[in-house]
Write an enzyme that holds these catalytic residues in place. Structure first.
Site, PDB file in Angstrom:
ATOM      1  N   GLN A 289       0.840  -1.209   0.000  1.00  0.00           N
ATOM      2  CA  GLN A 289       0.000   0.000   0.000  1.00  0.00           C
ATOM      3  C   GLN A 289       0.866   1.247   0.000  1.00  0.00           C
ATOM      4  O   GLN A 289       1.867   1.304   0.716  1.00  0.00           O
ATOM      5  CB  GLN A 289      -0.915   0.013   1.232  1.00  0.00           C
ATOM      6  CG  GLN A 289      -2.008  -1.037   1.196  1.00  0.00           C
ATOM      7  CD  GLN A 289      -3.152  -0.686   0.266  1.00  0.00           C
ATOM      8  OE1 GLN A 289      -3.110   0.296  -0.481  1.00  0.00           O
ATOM      9  NE2 GLN A 289      -4.179  -1.511   0.278  1.00  0.00           N
ATOM     10  N   TYR A 318      -6.185 -12.355  -1.319  1.00  0.00           N
ATOM     11  CA  TYR A 318      -5.479 -11.239  -1.980  1.00  0.00           C
ATOM     12  C   TYR A 318      -4.495 -10.649  -0.973  1.00  0.00           C
ATOM     13  O   TYR A 318      -4.501  -9.452  -0.715  1.00  0.00           O
ATOM     14  CB  TYR A 318      -6.461 -10.163  -2.475  1.00  0.00           C
ATOM     15  CG  TYR A 318      -7.558 -10.711  -3.352  1.00  0.00           C
ATOM     16  CD1 TYR A 318      -7.418 -10.711  -4.730  1.00  0.00           C
ATOM     17  CD2 TYR A 318      -8.708 -11.253  -2.787  1.00  0.00           C
ATOM     18  CE1 TYR A 318      -8.407 -11.235  -5.541  1.00  0.00           C
ATOM     19  CE2 TYR A 318      -9.707 -11.789  -3.595  1.00  0.00           C
ATOM     20  CZ  TYR A 318      -9.557 -11.772  -4.965  1.00  0.00           C
ATOM     21  OH  TYR A 318     -10.548 -12.303  -5.755  1.00  0.00           O
ATOM     22  N   ASP A 387      -9.269  -8.384  -0.072  1.00  0.00           N
ATOM     23  CA  ASP A 387      -8.692  -7.074  -0.438  1.00  0.00           C
ATOM     24  C   ASP A 387      -8.301  -7.121  -1.915  1.00  0.00           C
ATOM     25  O   ASP A 387      -7.132  -7.071  -2.259  1.00  0.00           O
ATOM     26  CB  ASP A 387      -7.474  -6.826   0.455  1.00  0.00           C
ATOM     27  CG  ASP A 387      -6.861  -5.457   0.238  1.00  0.00           C
ATOM     28  OD1 ASP A 387      -7.441  -4.636  -0.506  1.00  0.00           O
ATOM     29  OD2 ASP A 387      -5.786  -5.202   0.813  1.00  0.00           O
ATOM     30  N   CYS A 414     -10.801  -0.914  -3.063  1.00  0.00           N
ATOM     31  CA  CYS A 414     -10.321   0.357  -3.616  1.00  0.00           C
ATOM     32  C   CYS A 414     -11.242   0.817  -4.736  1.00  0.00           C
ATOM     33  O   CYS A 414     -10.907   1.706  -5.498  1.00  0.00           O
ATOM     34  CB  CYS A 414      -8.888   0.220  -4.110  1.00  0.00           C
ATOM     35  SG  CYS A 414      -8.666  -1.114  -5.283  1.00  0.00           S
TER      36      CYS A 414
HETATM   37  N1  SAH Z   1      -3.772  -7.247   1.119  1.00  0.00           N
HETATM   38  C1  SAH Z   1      -2.552  -6.788   0.510  1.00  0.00           C
HETATM   39  C2  SAH Z   1      -2.619  -6.702  -1.015  1.00  0.00           C
HETATM   40  C3  SAH Z   1      -3.811  -5.982  -1.581  1.00  0.00           C
HETATM   41  S1  SAH Z   1      -3.675  -5.542  -3.279  1.00  0.00           S
HETATM   42  C4  SAH Z   1      -2.125  -5.478   1.120  1.00  0.00           C
HETATM   43  O1  SAH Z   1      -2.908  -4.841   1.815  1.00  0.00           O
HETATM   44  O2  SAH Z   1      -0.989  -5.073   0.892  1.00  0.00           O
HETATM   45  C5  SAH Z   1      -4.426  -6.840  -4.121  1.00  0.00           C
HETATM   46  C6  SAH Z   1      -3.569  -8.056  -4.296  1.00  0.00           C
HETATM   47  O3  SAH Z   1      -4.319  -9.023  -5.021  1.00  0.00           O
HETATM   48  C7  SAH Z   1      -2.294  -7.845  -5.098  1.00  0.00           C
HETATM   49  O4  SAH Z   1      -1.208  -8.321  -4.353  1.00  0.00           O
HETATM   50  C8  SAH Z   1      -2.501  -8.690  -6.373  1.00  0.00           C
HETATM   51  O5  SAH Z   1      -1.302  -9.294  -6.827  1.00  0.00           O
HETATM   52  C9  SAH Z   1      -3.454  -9.726  -5.889  1.00  0.00           C
HETATM   53  N2  SAH Z   1      -4.324 -10.375  -6.888  1.00  0.00           N
HETATM   54  C10 SAH Z   1      -4.836  -9.854  -8.019  1.00  0.00           C
HETATM   55  N3  SAH Z   1      -5.676 -10.735  -8.603  1.00  0.00           N
HETATM   56  C11 SAH Z   1      -5.685 -11.846  -7.824  1.00  0.00           C
HETATM   57  C12 SAH Z   1      -6.366 -13.097  -7.889  1.00  0.00           C
HETATM   58  N4  SAH Z   1      -7.213 -13.392  -8.884  1.00  0.00           N
HETATM   59  N5  SAH Z   1      -6.155 -13.973  -6.896  1.00  0.00           N
HETATM   60  C13 SAH Z   1      -5.302 -13.702  -5.887  1.00  0.00           C
HETATM   61  N6  SAH Z   1      -4.634 -12.537  -5.770  1.00  0.00           N
HETATM   62  C14 SAH Z   1      -4.824 -11.618  -6.726  1.00  0.00           C
END
Ligand code: SAH
Length: 460
Positions: A289, A318, A387, A414
């Site tokens: 973030q 995620y 997320d 978001c």
């Molecule tokens: N929770 C974490 C990341 C949030 S961002 C934080 O707060 O830092 C969203 C994340 O989802 C990213 O790391 C991206 O790589 C991942 N992502 C995107 N599509 C996805 C999917 N289909 N399955 C799993 N992860 C995914």
């Protein structure tokens, strides 16, 4: 011809209008009958003379020629920042930016999920709403014979040169200039987008807000980097915070910034930062973030909404480098994390060890696939935290979650539009009710809206 007759303006028309609303993109909205005109740098209640610059079937765009009456909540703004879209809300007083974001969430819930009654709390804002971004990714171009960084003009590929980015941590702006000087001195060629020639496409700087460790990523069009390691060493010597200089290779003709291949040019493959007392290793391809302080508020809210108990099983979907799950792991029995980027999962595993957390299991894969597998294995989480990126959840993810029957779902989003769409599905298919929403301002001066929602099943 009929449609044409309904369009009340043509290009270059000049007229006086009253601004009635602010679009989700931060443009003032004026209406001629029912035909909307979107006006840059104009706020509700303002009376402005505008010039129409573009006409489409259902709406038009205009610029302000002069202000007949200015809004009370207008503040001084840097035109360059508005033009580039770095800070498209900078002309609106910060407290009104927070209200604008709360309204965006309310609107999405009303219009998309038909949930006008759900409480949307006041947006949690920042005390100092600038200089907050811990990451910069700036295009590099040759302008008047020199290597320059800046930002793309809105809806274009022109780079407006810039050294003060206003919303980035000042340390990053300073470092950028030093990196550019060093690259110049080695005569590194800038990328030319039109010809798909040249070498250096982007400079990315990531900075640990608490750790003060810095990673510099040079995104190049070709793998071979003449004197790359010498340049990287110079960068590290000039900027004491730098612990890592990476080369990322992106050979494609594309808007996507990062390519797949990474090389270490100097130092480590990761840099570190701290969030809510835990330490994290972050590698170049991993998401982190961009607003560290507000992320802590966001996670605290999510954890508070989950109302965790010592025997809870939690899914962190995620999960990126594991930040949400690892922030709450010590409060619960078990955490399962899933994330699609393999490097991020490698970071998450390291991060669990780094913080002495043993009750976590990580899985690389698409959340929708892995969730289904966990469900088939009969894993029964009490709390599912999600997320996702802007496109929201896959319906198959929602189905698998409902089949696991968790008491609560905490949804960090978001994008209020996809959030609202998904919440409606959770309700329709699984009987989950959205209890409350908390917007958190992760992106002051911009139109981006981040929020957390709590969904739960009404006890029978
Ligand atoms: N929770 C974490 C990341 C949030 S961002 C934080 O707060 O830092 C969203 C994340 O989802 C990213 O790391 C991206 O790589 C991942 N992502 C995107 N599509 C996805 C999917 N289909 N399955 C799993 N992860 C995914």
């Amino acid at each position: 011809m009929k449609e044409k007759e309904m369009i009340p303006v043509k290009k270059n028309d000049v007229l006086e209008v009253t601004i009635e609303d602010l679009s989700y993109e931060g443009l003032g909205v004026a209406k001629l009958g029912r035909f909307p005109i979107f006006v840059e740098n104009a706020l509700p209640e303002e009376i402005v003379n505008i010039k129409i610059v573009k006409v489409l079937k259902k709406f038009a765009f205009a610029i302000v020629l002069d202000y007949v009456k200015k809004a009370k909540n207008r503040v001084e703004a840097d035109k360059k920042l508005l033009q580039t879209g770095i800070a498209p809300l900078q002309h609106l007083a910060y407290e009104d930016q927070l209200i604008f974001k709360q309204k965006q969430v309310k609107k999405a819930l009303e219009k998309i999920a038909n949930l006008p009654e759900v409480p949307v709390l006041n947006t949690l804002g920042m005390e100092k709403p600038f200089g907050y971004r811990n990451k910069a990714q700036v295009p590099v171009r040759k302008i008047e014979g020199e290597l320059k960084t800046g930002f793309f003009r809105k809806n274009s590929h022109d780079v407006i040169p810039m050294t003060d980015f206003y919303i980035q941590e000042p340390k990053i702006d300073e470092a950028l200039q030093k990196v550019v000087e060093i690259l110049q001195s080695f005569n590194v060629k800038a990328y030319n987008e039109a010809q798909h020639e040249g070498f250096l496409r982007h400079i990315i700087i990531r900075y640990g807000h608490y750790s003060h460790e810095m990673m510099v990523i040079l995104v190049t069009r070709k793998d071979k980097f003449f004197r790359g390691e010498i340049i990287a060493k110079k960068i590290a010597e000039a900027i004491p915070e730098v612990v890592s200089v990476m080369q990322n290779v992106n050979e494609d003709k594309t808007n996507v910034i990062l390519g797949k291949v990474n090389h270490v040019l100097y130092g480590k493959e990761t840099y570190r930062d701290t969030l809510l007392g835990n330490t994290y290793e972050i590698s170049a391809p991993s998401f982190y973030q961009v607003n560290t302080k507000q992320t802590e508020k966001l996670y605290e809210t999510a954890i508070d909404f989950a109302d965790l108990k010592a025997d809870d099983i939690v899914v962190d979907a995620y999960c990126g480098i594991g930040t949400i799950g690892l922030s709450l792991a010590k409060k619960v029995a078990k955490v399962y994390g899933v994330e699609v980027v393999p490097e991020a999962i490698a970071d998450a595993k390291k991060n669990a060890l780094l913080n002495d957390i043993e009750n976590v299991t990580y899985q690389v894969g698409k959340a929708e696939d892995v969730m289904k597998k966990w469900q088939e294995k009969n894993i029964k989480p009490n709390v599912v935290m999600v997320d996702p990126p802007r496109k929201g959840l896959a319906e198959s993810f929602i189905d698998a979650t409902i089949a696991m029957n968790p008491e609560k779902i905490v949804y960090v989003s978001c994008n209020p539009a996809t959030f609202a769409r998904d919440v409606a599905l959770f309700k329709e298919k699984g009987g989950y009710e959205l209890e409350k929403m908390q917007p958190v301002d992760l992106f002051p001066q911009t139109t981006h809206v981040e929020c957390v929602g709590l969904l739960s099943k009404k006890k029978k």
